[in-house]
Design a protein around this motif. Sequence first.
Motif, mmCIF file in Angstrom:
data_model
loop_
_atom_site.group_PDB
_atom_site.id
_atom_site.type_symbol
_atom_site.label_atom_id
_atom_site.label_comp_id
_atom_site.label_asym_id
_atom_site.label_seq_id
_atom_site.Cartn_x
_atom_site.Cartn_y
_atom_site.Cartn_z
ATOM 1 N N VAL A 340 -3.398 27.621 -14.809
ATOM 2 C CA VAL A 340 -2.545 28.149 -13.747
ATOM 3 C C VAL A 340 -2.681 27.201 -12.563
ATOM 4 C CG1 VAL A 340 -2.086 30.071 -12.173
ATOM 5 C CG2 VAL A 340 -2.829 30.526 -14.531
ATOM 6 N N ALA A 341 -1.617 26.472 -12.261
ATOM 7 C CA ALA A 341 -1.689 25.410 -11.255
ATOM 8 C C ALA A 341 -1.567 25.928 -9.825
ATOM 9 C CB ALA A 341 -0.596 24.377 -11.527
ATOM 10 N N GLU A 342 -1.100 27.170 -9.680
ATOM 11 C CA GLU A 342 -0.956 27.744 -8.354
ATOM 12 C C GLU A 342 -2.260 28.411 -7.924
ATOM 13 O OE1 GLU A 342 2.406 27.093 -10.604
ATOM 14 O OE2 GLU A 342 1.088 28.831 -10.974
ATOM 15 N N ASN A 343 -2.397 28.626 -6.635
ATOM 16 C CA ASN A 343 -3.472 29.442 -6.063
ATOM 17 C C ASN A 343 -4.866 28.857 -6.245
ATOM 18 O OD1 ASN A 343 -1.382 31.407 -5.658
ATOM 19 N ND2 ASN A 343 -1.701 32.114 -7.760
ATOM 20 N N ILE A 344 -4.989 27.562 -6.483
ATOM 21 C CA ILE A 344 -6.309 26.962 -6.662
ATOM 22 C C ILE A 344 -7.061 26.972 -5.329
ATOM 23 C CG2 ILE A 344 -7.543 24.822 -7.221
ATOM 24 C CD1 ILE A 344 -5.422 24.232 -9.276
ATOM 25 N N SER A 345 -8.335 27.321 -5.386
ATOM 26 C CA SER A 345 -9.164 27.432 -4.176
ATOM 27 C C SER A 345 -9.617 26.050 -3.717
ATOM 28 C CB SER A 345 -10.368 28.341 -4.443
ATOM 29 O OG SER A 345 -9.958 29.654 -4.763
ATOM 30 N N MET A 346 -8.670 25.273 -3.211
ATOM 31 C CA MET A 346 -8.961 23.888 -2.864
ATOM 32 C C MET A 346 -9.945 23.777 -1.704
ATOM 33 S SD MET A 346 -7.438 22.138 -5.122
ATOM 34 C CE MET A 346 -7.701 20.514 -4.424
ATOM 35 N N GLU A 347 -9.893 24.695 -0.757
ATOM 36 C CA GLU A 347 -10.811 24.613 0.386
ATOM 37 C C GLU A 347 -12.260 24.660 -0.081
ATOM 38 O OE1 GLU A 347 -11.953 27.018 4.507
ATOM 39 O OE2 GLU A 347 -10.123 27.538 3.404
ATOM 40 N N GLU A 348 -12.555 25.582 -0.985
ATOM 41 C CA GLU A 348 -13.922 25.691 -1.497
ATOM 42 C C GLU A 348 -14.261 24.521 -2.424
ATOM 43 O OE1 GLU A 348 -12.567 29.717 -0.286
ATOM 44 O OE2 GLU A 348 -11.700 28.115 -1.497
ATOM 45 N N LEU A 349 -13.329 24.134 -3.280
ATOM 46 C CA LEU A 349 -13.610 23.108 -4.277
ATOM 47 C C LEU A 349 -13.770 21.716 -3.684
ATOM 48 C CD1 LEU A 349 -11.136 24.333 -7.032
ATOM 49 C CD2 LEU A 349 -13.628 24.305 -7.216
ATOM 50 N N THR A 350 -13.147 21.450 -2.570
ATOM 51 C CA THR A 350 -13.222 20.112 -1.969
ATOM 52 C C THR A 350 -14.270 20.026 -0.879
ATOM 53 O OG1 THR A 350 -11.429 20.667 -0.431
ATOM 54 C CG2 THR A 350 -10.819 19.583 -2.499
ATOM 55 N N HIS A 351 -15.038 21.091 -0.708
ATOM 56 C CA HIS A 351 -16.102 21.090 0.289
ATOM 57 C C HIS A 351 -17.245 20.208 -0.203
ATOM 58 C CE1 HIS A 351 -18.420 22.919 3.631
ATOM 59 N NE2 HIS A 351 -19.450 22.739 2.818
ATOM 60 N N GLY A 352 -17.616 19.197 0.583
ATOM 61 C CA GLY A 352 -18.717 18.327 0.204
ATOM 62 C C GLY A 352 -18.248 17.065 -0.490
ATOM 63 N N PRO A 353 -19.111 16.070 -0.578
ATOM 64 C CA PRO A 353 -18.760 14.784 -1.184
ATOM 65 C C PRO A 353 -18.879 14.806 -2.705
ATOM 66 C CG PRO A 353 -21.016 14.704 -0.417
ATOM 67 C CD PRO A 353 -20.496 16.069 -0.042
ATOM 68 N N ALA A 354 -18.419 13.699 -3.317
ATOM 69 C CA ALA A 354 -18.609 13.528 -4.756
ATOM 70 C C ALA A 354 -20.099 13.353 -5.061
ATOM 71 C CB ALA A 354 -17.816 12.329 -5.246
ATOM 72 N N LEU A 355 -20.474 13.696 -6.280
ATOM 73 C CA LEU A 355 -21.878 13.631 -6.684
ATOM 74 C C LEU A 355 -22.128 12.490 -7.649
ATOM 75 C CD1 LEU A 355 -22.388 17.448 -7.352
ATOM 76 C CD2 LEU A 355 -23.045 16.195 -5.288
ATOM 77 N N ASP A 356 -23.257 11.812 -7.485
ATOM 78 C CA ASP A 356 -23.655 10.794 -8.456
ATOM 79 C C ASP A 356 -24.463 11.442 -9.568
ATOM 80 O OD1 ASP A 356 -26.202 11.240 -7.395
ATOM 81 O OD2 ASP A 356 -26.220 9.394 -6.217
ATOM 82 N N ASP A 357 -24.841 10.645 -10.576
ATOM 83 C CA ASP A 357 -25.556 11.202 -11.736
ATOM 84 C C ASP A 357 -26.867 11.867 -11.348
ATOM 85 O OD1 ASP A 357 -23.744 10.646 -13.752
ATOM 86 O OD2 ASP A 357 -24.511 8.627 -14.086
ATOM 87 N N GLN A 358 -27.583 11.261 -10.403
ATOM 88 C CA GLN A 358 -28.868 11.842 -10.018
ATOM 89 C C GLN A 358 -28.689 13.248 -9.466
ATOM 90 O OE1 GLN A 358 -30.784 10.080 -6.606
ATOM 91 N NE2 GLN A 358 -32.819 10.832 -7.196
ATOM 92 N N ARG A 359 -27.675 13.447 -8.643
ATOM 93 C CA ARG A 359 -27.471 14.754 -8.032
ATOM 94 C C ARG A 359 -26.883 15.758 -9.031
ATOM 95 N NH1 ARG A 359 -25.961 13.851 -1.640
ATOM 96 N NH2 ARG A 359 -27.825 12.603 -1.193
ATOM 97 N N ILE A 360 -26.044 15.280 -9.927
ATOM 98 C CA ILE A 360 -25.534 16.163 -10.975
ATOM 99 C C ILE A 360 -26.676 16.664 -11.843
ATOM 100 C CG2 ILE A 360 -24.174 16.195 -13.098
ATOM 101 C CD1 ILE A 360 -22.167 14.363 -11.631
#
Length: 382
Positions: A340-360
């Motif tokens: 479902v492409a509508e209504n995605i919680s982008m505010e929550e999902l884009t909070h913070g930077p990308a993660l590297d392998d160590q942090r994952i």
Amino acid sequence: MRIRFLPPAVSAGILAGLLAATAAIPTEPGVPSTLEELGQRLFFDTNLSANRTQACATCHDPARGFADPRGAASIGDDGHSIGDRNAPTATYAMFSPDFHRREDGMWVGGQFLDGRAATLEDQAGGPPLNPIEMALPDRETAVARLAENRDYVAAFETLFGEGVLDDPEAGYAAMTRAIAAFERTEEFASFDSRYDRYLRGEVEFTNEEELGRLLFFSEQFTNCNQCHQLSRSAIDPQETFTNYEFHNIGVPENTDLRARNGVETADLGLLAHPGVDDPAAAGRFRTPTLRNVAVTGPYMHNGVFEDLRTVVLFYNVYNTQNDARLINPETGEPFGPPEVAENISMEELTHGPALDDQRIDAIVAFLRTLTDRRYEYLLDET
């Protein structure tokens, strides 16, 4: 026949885990004397399905974190019907508030992934009558099955009043109350994971686990606690690791599951709730607890991901600029488009930077510490 002996430390650990994991299974015959004991018996009773093959415990296995490890969705009582959603763990389900709408308009709580059962009692009444689950035709049949058992008859009359099983509505409601009472016992919420023991000063985290903990609760470096932290304090001993809100995080369709069950329409999540008609609810699912998450895969509402690390990588898709990070390691192909492409919680999902392998890896290590003590032996399988 050759018998292979495990090293003492290993065999003792597995034995302890198995004994603890099966502690919920009722073993003593006789008339249950409490609501919880009656609910325990009912939870394991296969006679509450059409072909007498399935109980609540079939899809919520106490040896597997009260979840179903057999696949993305559970097989029905008829041996071939298959649903379209993954059976969530029943551990810590007691803490979900009754389904309601907050003043800010956000729907919260309830049971099932779309919240359509307001309470544990409502949830307990669903599967026995679901045609692709336990498949009983009606409440009359369910109560007739209960009346076949003399111990049940005696227990129901003692706990709910004489003649309660003569009334299908009253008898069925009493059954759901008993099952819910069992699901509110410590069997389902022991709060004794490594994380809990860490908070009590009983164990120390590894450096990787501690990094994962710091990242998880960080307001700056991850988005984990945007939806998976209930309490304001990061050291609350009763943290359930969900705020019980409903979000669309863009989970792709499970095409393998759909090829098996023949479902062709999108799963609308919260919009499938009979009491919700707001189009903005489409694709939203209740945020699950992360307790026991490492041993209750597969993951997401449709079981589309097998590995917990894949789940963390999927969340990272919303923040990464690295094309290689857009690849699902389980398929070798890019993560699929949202069901479902509508209504995605982008505010929550884009909070913070990308993660590297160590942090994952650190976040995964921390999530593993949320495993109840009796299920820690299962971590060796993940």
